[in-house]
Design a protein around this motif. Sequence first.
Motif, short mmCIF file in Angstrom:
data_model
loop_
_atom_site.label_atom_id
_atom_site.label_comp_id
_atom_site.label_asym_id
_atom_site.label_seq_id
_atom_site.Cartn_x
_atom_site.Cartn_y
_atom_site.Cartn_z
N LEU A 71 0.81 -1.22 0.00
CA LEU A 71 0.00 0.00 0.00
C LEU A 71 0.84 1.27 0.00
N ARG A 72 2.06 1.21 0.53
CA ARG A 72 2.95 2.38 0.55
C ARG A 72 4.01 2.32 -0.55
N ASN A 73 3.89 1.34 -1.43
CA ASN A 73 4.91 1.14 -2.46
C ASN A 73 4.35 1.54 -3.82
N LYS A 74 4.86 2.66 -4.36
CA LYS A 74 4.33 3.17 -5.62
C LYS A 74 4.61 2.23 -6.78
N GLU A 75 5.78 1.56 -6.76
CA GLU A 75 6.12 0.64 -7.85
C GLU A 75 5.15 -0.52 -7.92
N VAL A 76 4.82 -1.10 -6.76
CA VAL A 76 3.88 -2.22 -6.72
C VAL A 76 2.49 -1.76 -7.15
#
Length: 311
Positions: free
Chosen positions: A289-294
């Motif tokens: 949820l805090r990972n823009k790439e994912v």
Amino acid sequence: MAKENESLTTEFILKGLTDHPVLKTLLFLVFLTIYLITMVGNLGLVALIFMERHLHTSMYIFLGNLALMDFCCSSAITPKMLQNLSSKDRMISLYECMVQFYFLCLAETADCFLLAAMAYDRYVAICKPLQYHTMISKKRCIQMTTGAYIASNLHSMIHVGLLLRLTFCRSSQIDHFFCDILPLYRLSCTDPYINELMIYIFSMPIQIITIATVLISYVYILFTVFKMKSREGRGKALSTCASHFLSVSIFYICLLMYIRPFEEGDKDIPVAIFYTIVIPLLNPFIYSLRNKEVINVLKKIMRTYNILKET
């Protein structure tokens, strides 16, 4: 001699969480929902990292393996617990018990090594960015991951092998909802002194080394971050560590609470639920949820399958 052999326990009864019929039904639905979400979250993250070449970096290789071990941990515990909640038969054979403990020990030991490897990865990325691709190459990452699995497998095999040397005759009831090592020691009519000694010889050093690796890595990271002149640079560096720091904090706090000196009673059951069931549920969401790439990869896949309209 024959009478003594007949009295030895080869099957156990798992005490479980409750005997109240309504509460058992409610808990069954709750833990079934948690297990399904855990499976989708962790296996989905593994599939996402495997499918997207952009995510074939050391951080995501470690993360994918962590998700796989969280799935393994949850699958070692939850299906049997659901079976016990939905039926009156709470029996588990000695060998089923050993298999359950083996996979739990494997998953949790691998988690310790993988979280330490992820901390070291963040340390190199932030403190030594110019040397990152040489110090944490793909080959080195695979070697570290393979080493974690080999060490975890050996650790589990040692404890299972030592458990099989014990004879159980005091009682057939395990005061827990899964086959854990300390409740089994309490049922043993063989002195588990050697088993307990092996915990201090093998398990404690693993905890100390991995916790020390995480703490030292974050001390260096904090020193490096506070030396940065750019506020934007500090924020970006800290944001890359936030998810891992939250996950590792929850994991080790629960672990240290759970491996207290050998106690009687069921005081550790709530911690065990959080440690074996809730943490595997939370981890994929903490990291995603805090990972823009994912998130961007998820959006890309959803658009590809026409699940999400182009904006």
